[in-house]
Design a protein around this motif. Structure first.
Motif, short mmCIF file in Angstrom:
data_model
loop_
_atom_site.label_atom_id
_atom_site.label_comp_id
_atom_site.label_asym_id
_atom_site.label_seq_id
_atom_site.Cartn_x
_atom_site.Cartn_y
_atom_site.Cartn_z
N ASP A 82 28.62 13.55 -13.18
CA ASP A 82 28.75 12.11 -12.91
C ASP A 82 29.43 11.87 -11.57
OD1 ASP A 82 27.77 11.07 -15.55
OD2 ASP A 82 29.45 12.27 -16.25
N THR A 83 30.40 12.73 -11.22
CA THR A 83 31.08 12.60 -9.94
C THR A 83 30.12 12.87 -8.79
OG1 THR A 83 33.16 13.32 -10.95
CG2 THR A 83 33.01 13.44 -8.55
N VAL A 84 29.26 13.87 -8.94
CA VAL A 84 28.26 14.15 -7.91
C VAL A 84 27.38 12.93 -7.69
CG1 VAL A 84 26.24 15.54 -7.33
CG2 VAL A 84 28.27 16.64 -8.27
N LEU A 85 26.89 12.33 -8.79
CA LEU A 85 26.03 11.15 -8.66
C LEU A 85 26.76 10.01 -7.96
CD1 LEU A 85 24.23 11.06 -12.14
CD2 LEU A 85 23.32 11.87 -9.95
N TRP A 86 28.03 9.81 -8.30
CA TRP A 86 28.79 8.72 -7.66
C TRP A 86 28.91 8.96 -6.17
CZ3 TRP A 86 32.90 7.68 -4.61
CH2 TRP A 86 33.39 6.37 -4.62
N ASN A 87 29.24 10.18 -5.77
CA ASN A 87 29.39 10.47 -4.35
C ASN A 87 28.08 10.31 -3.59
OD1 ASN A 87 32.19 11.07 -4.08
ND2 ASN A 87 31.87 13.04 -5.07
N LEU A 88 26.98 10.78 -4.18
CA LEU A 88 25.68 10.64 -3.53
C LEU A 88 25.35 9.17 -3.28
CD1 LEU A 88 23.64 13.36 -5.47
CD2 LEU A 88 24.11 13.35 -3.00
N ARG A 89 25.58 8.33 -4.29
CA ARG A 89 25.25 6.91 -4.13
C ARG A 89 26.23 6.21 -3.20
NH1 ARG A 89 23.84 4.46 -10.00
NH2 ARG A 89 25.96 5.15 -10.39
N ASN A 90 27.52 6.56 -3.32
CA ASN A 90 28.53 5.89 -2.50
C ASN A 90 28.28 6.11 -1.01
OD1 ASN A 90 31.27 4.59 -2.08
ND2 ASN A 90 31.63 6.59 -1.15
N PHE A 91 27.85 7.31 -0.65
CA PHE A 91 27.65 7.61 0.77
C PHE A 91 26.23 7.31 1.23
CE2 PHE A 91 31.62 9.76 0.05
CZ PHE A 91 32.28 9.63 1.25
N GLY A 92 25.41 6.78 0.33
CA GLY A 92 24.09 6.33 0.74
C GLY A 92 23.08 7.42 0.96
N ALA A 93 23.10 8.45 0.11
CA ALA A 93 22.13 9.53 0.26
C ALA A 93 20.71 8.97 0.19
CB ALA A 93 22.33 10.58 -0.83
N THR A 94 19.87 9.40 1.11
CA THR A 94 18.48 8.93 1.14
C THR A 94 17.55 9.82 0.34
OG1 THR A 94 18.10 10.14 3.20
CG2 THR A 94 18.82 7.85 3.40
N ALA A 95 18.02 10.96 -0.11
CA ALA A 95 17.18 11.86 -0.91
C ALA A 95 16.87 11.23 -2.26
CB ALA A 95 17.90 13.19 -1.11
N LYS A 96 15.73 11.59 -2.83
CA LYS A 96 15.39 11.17 -4.17
C LYS A 96 16.26 11.94 -5.16
CE LYS A 96 11.60 10.97 -7.51
NZ LYS A 96 10.16 11.31 -7.75
N ILE A 97 16.96 11.20 -6.05
CA ILE A 97 17.92 11.82 -6.96
C ILE A 97 17.40 11.72 -8.39
CG2 ILE A 97 20.31 11.81 -7.78
CD1 ILE A 97 21.02 10.32 -5.16
N THR A 98 17.46 12.84 -9.10
CA THR A 98 17.06 12.89 -10.51
C THR A 98 18.17 13.57 -11.30
OG1 THR A 98 14.74 13.11 -9.89
CG2 THR A 98 15.33 13.70 -12.16
N ALA A 99 18.54 12.96 -12.43
CA ALA A 99 19.50 13.59 -13.34
C ALA A 99 18.74 14.37 -14.41
CB ALA A 99 20.40 12.55 -13.98
N ILE A 100 19.30 15.50 -14.82
CA ILE A 100 18.68 16.32 -15.86
C ILE A 100 19.50 16.18 -17.13
CG2 ILE A 100 17.89 18.61 -16.50
CD1 ILE A 100 16.52 17.47 -14.01
N HIS A 101 18.90 15.60 -18.16
CA HIS A 101 19.59 15.43 -19.44
C HIS A 101 18.55 15.44 -20.56
CE1 HIS A 101 22.21 13.92 -22.60
NE2 HIS A 101 23.24 14.12 -21.79
N PRO A 102 18.77 16.20 -21.62
CA PRO A 102 17.73 16.34 -22.66
C PRO A 102 17.52 15.09 -23.50
CG PRO A 102 19.73 17.52 -23.29
CD PRO A 102 19.93 17.07 -21.88
N ARG A 103 18.47 14.14 -23.49
CA ARG A 103 18.34 12.99 -24.41
C ARG A 103 18.27 11.65 -23.69
NH1 ARG A 103 22.15 16.26 -26.36
NH2 ARG A 103 23.84 14.91 -25.67
N HIS A 104 18.81 11.54 -22.47
CA HIS A 104 18.87 10.25 -21.79
C HIS A 104 17.64 10.04 -20.91
CE1 HIS A 104 22.77 9.95 -23.40
NE2 HIS A 104 23.48 10.48 -22.40
#
Length: 700
Positions: free
Chosen positions: A29-51
């Motif tokens: 979750d911290t990685v996702l927050w940092n990526l969004r906070n700094f405006g990463a332009t890469a396509k981001i996908t989370a890996i989770h078996p249920r969500h």
């Protein structure tokens, strides 16, 4: 096998984060927050078996379910799950993987070591998949806004700038970043290396060497995994003119173990690392603030163009203090020339034209317009690399009068200006100085330390290639010879056998002969020529001193007989005696080696003779070492500075040291310690001879 580029860690087009749960409590979750906070332009996908999504980021059940292969996968799961995920990344051909999980080999415990072995097996040296970690918080590129780090201590905003951080420790990398921002530095990259199962410290340094935006690299390292790899990375930065500033944690010392040789007793805490840093062209820092303050000087002013300083104190007491600070730090503040003193005297009639000089009563009346002429005159003295101003705390109207006067007086100086200040960092004075783009250090003691480090830095030329290929046949022969000579309880290769082995590497020695009877001693002395020295040769008496195991200045056969009898009184079993031609006069050096448990076999060179163990200025270097590196290191020794330098055949000392270094490379792991002391070096053209030698073999 050529390894793939590190680009996907720093400029990925797509990122997968494994382990984000939406709880905002985990690493993922911290990685996702940092990526969004700094405006990463890469396509981001989370890996989770249920969500289906995590905090607005779309999810898929597994990496294999992604519609496209990610450039970067960040694994933030329990350590037991890391290896299967890495195996999946390898199978899918993911170019870059960061493993955030901890509890691997760094624990030095059986389970952690086994889990890292599982990671190694999953990776199988796959050249297409590069791995940073495990035990890392990851990578931050402030250039591409790809801040894929797993720390919650990331500042919300990071100023752009020329400093790159490469750190073994994630926590130290965050501390360097936060402290650097408070000191006004800007950053381009931050990399926490972790356990280096694949991507190494040296490889990241080499990558930074190729990034134009990274002009200064600040490093924190503990253990050295691969010294040759580290050397290549540093050399790549040197070749591009990029200062590399190192903080070395976990100082190592072989001194507590070494007992047989003088060399081992010279390896105080971090002594070998300091020598290697000098050999590689690294700037050694003793603290985070020292490293960052030095980086600030390079960022603001580049490489210093002079080696001395000019100074001004804001008041008499501060001027005296500044002069003391210069002296304690070893900074040279040259006395101004007569012409410069005259200009300073005319500009500031109440001030003695010294260096540093006092502002005197210039602010008691007037607005300080007299200062520019005096400062300019001192700053233009030959060799001045920087002007240092020690500023006191100012308040209200005095701030409005004094600080603008300093800013105005220094505005057009051709030399860098550094302000050392005891004022409050949040003061109006500091704000005015910062607004004027002046470099202000609020800790004057650290500031002086950094100024000295910055002034002394000299970019080194790219490292020479190895001077001649290793001869495998010669190496095998010398190893066999040493094993045979050192087959005793002490694992000692004694003086006669040691010098005989070194002779094959161009190391000269006096004429000598080992004997086992008084008549043989007389015959040897007659043949060699008087005067001679006589020494006990025995593995039971490794430490010999003049008068105890060593007798000097023996001038005739009768004296040889008396000396032989006196040495025999030592009553050492299996004793032999070495009869040796007395060496001529010269300067005594030690050339030795000691095996450090972390850094390997290190060559040591310093002043030699009976009192060698009290010396604090021995230089160390790793192998291989080139003649150019030896010359650069040796000129630091007191015996090779000032007038003394003209009395020493430096070329002969370098050739002797280079020969011993080649011998050590050929001998390899079978040597633990070497002590060639003294090497007597004559005046230029007179050469060098090794008068004594002792080799201690490893226990293998």
């Amino acid at each position: 096998m050529t390894k793939a580029t590190l680009d996907p860690f720093f400029k990925p087009k797509s990122i997968a984060v494994v382990g984000a749960s939406g709880s905002n409590a985990g690493f993922g979750d911290t990685v996702l927050w940092n990526l969004r906070n700094f405006g990463a332009t890469a396509k981001i996908t989370a890996i989770h078996p249920r969500h289906s999504e995590v905090n607005g980021i779309p999810c898929v059940p597994s990496l294999s379910d992604m519609p496209e292969r990610p450039d970067l996968c960040i694994i933030c799961v329990r350590r037991q799950l890391a290896a299967p995920l890495l195996e999946e990344c390898v199978r899918l051909g993911v170019p870059a993987v960061t493993i955030v999980a901890t509890g691997f080999a760094e624990t030095h415990e059986e389970e952690g070591i086994a889990l890292q072995a599982a990671l190694d097996a999953a990776h199988k040296g796959a050249s297409a998949t590069r791995v940073i970690g495990p035990n890392t918080i990851g990578v931050s590129s402030f250039v591409t806004q790809t801040v894929s780090t797993a720390t919650g201590n990331m500042p919300g905003v990071v100023p752009a700038g020329p400093v790159a951080i490469v750190s073994k420790s994630g926590g130290i990398s965050s501390a360097l970043l936060a402290r650097g921002i408070s000191l006004g530095l800007g950053f381009c990259y931050k990399v926490a290396i972790g356990n280096e199962m694949d991507v190494s410290f040296g490889e990241v340094l080499a990558y930074m060497a190729e990034r134009d935006e990274a002009r200064i690299v600040v490093c924190y390292m503990e253990g050295v995994r691969d010294l040759d790899d580290l050397r290549r990375g540093i050399a790549a930065c040197n070749a591009r003119g990029k200062p590399v500033i190192f903080i070395k944690g976990g100082a190592t010392s072989a001194g507590s173990r070494a007992a047989a040789s003088h060399t081992g007793k010279l390896t105080g805490d971090n002594a070998i690392w300091r020598g290697i840093a000098a050999q590689f062209g690294v700037i050694e820092a003793v603290s985070i603030d020292h490293a960052l303050t030095t980086a600030a000087l390079f960022a603001k002013h580049g490489v210093a163009r002079g080696k001395t300083v000019g100074g001004m104190g804001q008041g008499g007491g501060l001027t005296v203090m500044l002069a003391d600070m210069f002296a304690r730090a070893g900074l040279v503040a040259p006395v101004p020339s007569a012409a410069t003193q005259q200009i300073m005297r005319e500009a500031l009639v109440t001030v003695t034209p010294n260096n540093p000089f006092d502002t005197g009563g210039v602010y008691l009346s007037g607005d300080g317009t007299e200062l520019p002429r005096a400062l300019r005159a001192l700053s233009e003295e030959p060799g001045i690399g920087a002007m240092i101003i020690l500023e006191t705390a100012t308040q209200r109207e005095r701030t409005k009068a004094i600080i603008p006067a300093i800013i105005s007086a220094t505005a057009n100086l051709s030399k860098p200006v550094v302000i050392l200040s005891y004022d409050n960092p949040g003061s109006a004075a500091h704000q005015l100085l910062h607004d004027a783009n002046m470099l202000v250090f609020g800790n004057p003691d650290t500031g002086i330390q950094a100024i000295k480090t910055w002034l002394e830095y000299t970019p080194i030329e790219p490292a020479d290639e190895r001077e001649g290929a290793r001869d495998a046949v010669r190496a095998q022969a010398v190893q066999a010879r040493l094993r045979a000579a050192g087959a005793n309880a002490a694992r000692a290769v004694l003086e006669d056998a040691g010098k005989a082995a070194l002779a094959g590497y161009g190391v000269a020695a006096p004429a000598e002969c080992a004997v086992d009877s008084v008549e043989a001693a007389v015959a040897a002395a007659d043949r060699i020529g008087y005067p001679v020295a006589m020494k006990i040769l025995s593995p039971n008496m490794l430490h010999r001193h003049v008068g105890k195991g060593v007798l000097l200045g023996i001038n005739d056969a009768a004296s040889v007989r008396a000396a032989y009898a006196r040495l025999g009184e030592a009553a050492i079993a299996d004793v032999r005696v070495l009869v040796q031609k007395m060496a001529g006069r010269g300067t005594e050096f030690l050339v030795g080696a000691v095996r450090d448990p972390e850094l390997g076999l290190a060559l040591a060179i310093g002043g030699g003779g009976a009192n060698v163990e009290s010396r604090k200025d021995t230089v160390f270097c790793t192998l291989p070492v080139t003649r150019a590196e030896l010359r650069r290191l040796l000129v630091r020794l007191p015996e090779l500075q000032g007038e003394q330098a003209g009395r020493v055949d430096l070329d002969a000392l370098i050739e002797t040291a280079a020969g011993i270094a080649s011998f050590l490379e050929d001998a390899g792991a079978i040597i633990d310690e070497l002590d060639v002391n003294p090497v007597i070096v004559g005046a230029p053209g007179e050469g060098a001879v090794a008068v004594d030698a002792l080799i201690i073999l490893s226990a293998q």
